[in-house]
Design an enzyme around this catalytic site. Structure first.
Site, mmCIF file in Angstrom:
data_model
loop_
_atom_site.group_PDB
_atom_site.id
_atom_site.type_symbol
_atom_site.label_atom_id
_atom_site.label_comp_id
_atom_site.label_asym_id
_atom_site.label_seq_id
_atom_site.Cartn_x
_atom_site.Cartn_y
_atom_site.Cartn_z
ATOM 1 N N ALA A 130 74.722 34.367 -10.474
ATOM 2 C CA ALA A 130 74.337 33.845 -9.164
ATOM 3 C C ALA A 130 74.700 34.801 -8.031
ATOM 4 O O ALA A 130 74.518 34.477 -6.866
ATOM 5 C CB ALA A 130 75.001 32.490 -8.930
ATOM 6 N N LEU A 132 77.784 35.657 -7.424
ATOM 7 C CA LEU A 132 79.105 35.257 -6.928
ATOM 8 C C LEU A 132 80.210 35.889 -7.773
ATOM 9 O O LEU A 132 81.357 35.480 -7.721
ATOM 10 C CB LEU A 132 79.240 33.729 -6.916
ATOM 11 C CG LEU A 132 78.192 32.995 -6.077
ATOM 12 C CD1 LEU A 132 78.409 31.487 -6.150
ATOM 13 C CD2 LEU A 132 78.237 33.454 -4.620
ATOM 14 N N SER A 133 79.814 36.867 -8.590
ATOM 15 C CA SER A 133 80.775 37.707 -9.282
ATOM 16 C C SER A 133 81.530 37.000 -10.411
ATOM 17 O O SER A 133 82.725 37.192 -10.593
ATOM 18 C CB SER A 133 81.760 38.229 -8.241
ATOM 19 O OG SER A 133 82.473 39.271 -8.728
ATOM 20 N N ASP A 178 83.927 43.764 -6.408
ATOM 21 C CA ASP A 178 84.167 42.438 -6.968
ATOM 22 C C ASP A 178 85.584 42.305 -7.528
ATOM 23 O O ASP A 178 86.256 41.291 -7.333
ATOM 24 C CB ASP A 178 83.150 42.139 -8.085
ATOM 25 C CG ASP A 178 81.712 42.332 -7.614
ATOM 26 O OD1 ASP A 178 81.491 42.384 -6.393
ATOM 27 O OD2 ASP A 178 80.821 42.431 -8.474
ATOM 28 N N TYR A 230 69.470 47.500 -10.707
ATOM 29 C CA TYR A 230 70.718 47.834 -10.001
ATOM 30 C C TYR A 230 71.084 49.306 -10.248
ATOM 31 O O TYR A 230 71.357 50.064 -9.314
ATOM 32 C CB TYR A 230 71.836 46.910 -10.490
ATOM 33 C CG TYR A 230 73.177 47.165 -9.850
ATOM 34 C CD1 TYR A 230 73.587 46.456 -8.731
ATOM 35 C CD2 TYR A 230 74.050 48.130 -10.360
ATOM 36 C CE1 TYR A 230 74.824 46.694 -8.130
ATOM 37 C CE2 TYR A 230 75.277 48.374 -9.774
ATOM 38 C CZ TYR A 230 75.659 47.657 -8.670
ATOM 39 O OH TYR A 230 76.888 47.904 -8.088
HETATM 40 C C1 GLA Z 1 77.216 43.716 -7.684
HETATM 41 C C2 GLA Z 1 78.208 44.793 -8.055
HETATM 42 C C3 GLA Z 1 79.047 45.202 -6.840
HETATM 43 C C4 GLA Z 1 78.154 45.540 -5.646
HETATM 44 C C5 GLA Z 1 77.117 44.441 -5.409
HETATM 45 C C6 GLA Z 1 76.120 44.797 -4.340
HETATM 46 O O1 GLA Z 1 77.888 42.538 -7.352
HETATM 47 O O2 GLA Z 1 79.070 44.336 -9.070
HETATM 48 O O3 GLA Z 1 79.883 46.282 -7.187
HETATM 49 O O4 GLA Z 1 77.546 46.785 -5.825
HETATM 50 O O5 GLA Z 1 76.406 44.146 -6.590
HETATM 51 O O6 GLA Z 1 76.737 44.917 -3.097
#
Ligand code: GLA
Length: 406
Positions: A130, A132-133, A178, A230
Site C-alpha cells: 500500500a 506504507l512500508s 523506510d 521502481y
Molecule cells: C519506496 C522505497 C523508498 C523510497 C520510496 C519513494 O518506498 O522503499 O526507499 O524510494 O519508495 O520515495
C-alpha cells in the site's frame, strides 16, 4: 504482553505456544510510515520528510540455541517459513514474504556475527503493498528480533543503514528512507532525513495539522511489476545525474546534493534542460524540484503555515504524475476528491503505481474528509482482499522497539 499491542494480534501468546510449544520471551515492533514529502529522492541521496505511524509489524519471539530461524504468521495467506542463519542464504522464489526475514538474517549473520536463531510469530496491522512500508517494517522487526537474540547492540541510524542494505536481497534497489523512519521515528514529529551519510533533523508538527491516508484500491506489490518500474526510475535518475555532471564539468564522484550545492537549483534545472532528452529531463526536474519542496515544507511546518504545506503537497503530486510518471488514474482521482472535501493538499505517498495518498488537513476537518473520500471514491469500487481500512487518520509515532514479553 507489556508491549503496546499495536501490530500484534490479541491472541499472540496462545498462537505462539500453539506453533512452538513454549512462551515468547520478547516482542519486536516496527512501525510503517507515511512519507509527507520528498518522494523518489532518497536513492538520489536527497532528503525526505516521513513520519512513523501507529500501525506496524509485531514479532513475538524466543531465542533458540542453534542456527534455526522459524517463522509462523498470523495471516493465513502467508504460511510458515524455516531456514538456517548463515552469511549466504538461498532466497525463496521472488515475491515470497520469507525473503524479508532472510534478508535481515543474512545481513546479521554476515556482518554482525549472529549465530543464534529464533522462534517467531509475525503479525501486522499494516496493509501490504500500500506504500506504507510494510516490507521495511518486516525487515526491521526481524532484524531487531535476531539482534536481541544474539545480544547485538543496535544504534538506530547505523541499524537503519544495515537494514536498508539488507532489504536489497529481495531485488528492489530501494533507498534508505523506510528503514530509517521505522527505527528513528518520534511521536508528534516528522523527521527530515538526509543520506550519505544518514542523518536526521526533528521537525515538530503543528497541533492543528492532521494527516489522512486513503487507499487507491490499486495494489502495487514491491516484488512485482512495480519493482521493475521502481528500479527503472532509479537507473534513469543516475543516468541523468551522470550526464548533467559531465555537461557542467562537475568533479567526480558526482552526486545530486553536490550538484545542487555547486549550482543552486535554478541553474541546475537549466543545465538539465540543455543536457538531457525528454524522459531523463523530466526525471531530473522532479528530483531537483522535489528537494526544494522538502526544504520549503520543513519551513512551512516550523511556521505552522498549513496552506503553504498543502500547496507543496499538491505540487509534489503534480511532479510525480507528470515528470516522474509514477501515479495512476485512481491516485489522481483520489487526490482530486480529497481536495474537494477539505484537504489543504494531497499527494501519492511511497513509491506510487497504486497504494495510498496522504492528505494534509486541519484537525477539525478529519471526519469530513474521511467521509467524503469513503462516499465519493471507495463506495464505487470493489475492495482488494485483506484490507481492513481504506481511509484513516495517521499520527506521527515512535520508532521500532524490542520489549520483554511480560
Ligand atoms: C519506496 C522505497 C523508498 C523510497 C520510496 C519513494 O518506498 O522503499 O526507499 O524510494 O519508495 O520515495
Amino acid at each position: 504482553l507489556r508491549s503496546t499491542k499495536i501490530g500484534l494480534t490479541p491472541d499472540v501468546e496462545a498462537r505462539f505456544a500453539a506453533a512452538f510449544g513454549r512462551a515468547p520471551r520478547f516482542v519486536a515492533r516496527a512501525p510503517g510510515r507515511v512519507n509527507l514529502i520528498g518522494e523518489h529522492t532518497d536513492y538520489n541521496d536527497l532528503p525526505v520528510l516521513p513520519i512513523a505511524i501507529e500501525r506496524g509489524v509485531g514479532i513475538a519471539f524466543a531465542p533458540r540455541e542453534d542456527l534455526r530461524v522459524r517463522f509462523a504468521n498470523a495471516d493465513p495467506r502467508f504460511g510458515e517459513r524455516e531456514f538456517e542463519l548463515a552469511p549466504e542464504i538461498e532466497p525463496y522464489p521472488p515475491g515470497d514474504w520469507g525473503n524479508y526475514a532472510k534478508a535481515a538474517a543474512r545481513l546479521l549473520a554476515a556482518e554482525r556475527g549472529a549465530r543464534l536463531g529464533i522462534d517467531a510469530f509475525v503479525s501486522s496491522d499494516l496493509p501490504p503493498a500500500a506504500g506504507l512500508s510494510s516490507s521495511a517494517a518486516l525487515v526491521v522487526a526481524c532484524g531487531l528480533a535476531l539482534a536481541r537474540a544474539n545480544s547485538i547492540p543496535v544504534d538506530p541510524l547505523d541499524f537503519a543503514d544495515a537494514m536498508a542494505r539488507a532489504e536489497r536481497y529481495v531485488g528492489t534497489a530501494s533507498g534508505g528512507m523506510d528503514q530509517a523512519i521505522s527505527l528513528a521515528g518520534e511521536r508528534g514529529r516528522a523527521l527530515k532525513i538526509d543520506f550519505a551519510p544518514l542523518r536526521i533533523e526533528r521537525v515538530e508538527l503543528p497541533s492543528r495539522l492532521a494527516f489522512v491516508v486513503a487507499h487507491s484500491t490499486v495494489v502495487a506489490p514491491k516484488s512485482g511489476a512495480a519493482r521493475d518500474a521502481y528500479n527503472a526510475r532509479r537507473t534513469e535518475c543516475a543516468a541523468a545525474l551522470a550526464r548533467v555532471a559531465r555537461a557542467i564539468g562537475a568533479p567526480a564522484p558526482a552526486s545530486y546534493p553536490a550538484l545542487i550545492a555547486r549550482c543552486g537549483a535554478p541553474r541546475l534545472l537549466e543545465a538539465g534542460e540543455r543536457a538531457l532528452d525528454l524522459t531523463l529531463g523530466r526525471r531530473f526536474r522532479h528530483a531537483v524540484t522535489e528537494t526544494a519542496r522538502v526544504e520549503r515544507a520543513v519551513a512551512a511546518l516550523r511556521t505552522a503555515d498549513l496552506a503553504r504545506l498543502g500547496a507543496l503537497f499538491d505540487a509534489s503530486h503534480e511532479s510525480l504524475r507528470a515528470d516522474f510518471e509514477v501515479s495512476c488514474a485512481e491516485l489522481d482521482e483520489l487526490v482530486a476528491i480529497a481536495r474537494e472535501h477539505g484537504a489543504l493538499g494531497a499527494r501519492l505517498t511511497g513509491a506510487g503505481f497504486g497504494g495510498c495518498i496522504v492528505a494534509a488537513c486541519c484537525s477539525e476537518d478529519v471526519a469530513r474528509l474521511c467521509d467524503g473520500i469513503a462516499r465519493d471514491f471507495h463506495a464505487r469500487r470493489p475492495l482488494p482482499a485483506g484490507l481492513d481500512t481504506l481511509v484513516m487518520e495517521v499520527h506521527a509515532s515512535d520508532g521500532a522497539r524490542v520489549v520483554e514479553a511480560a
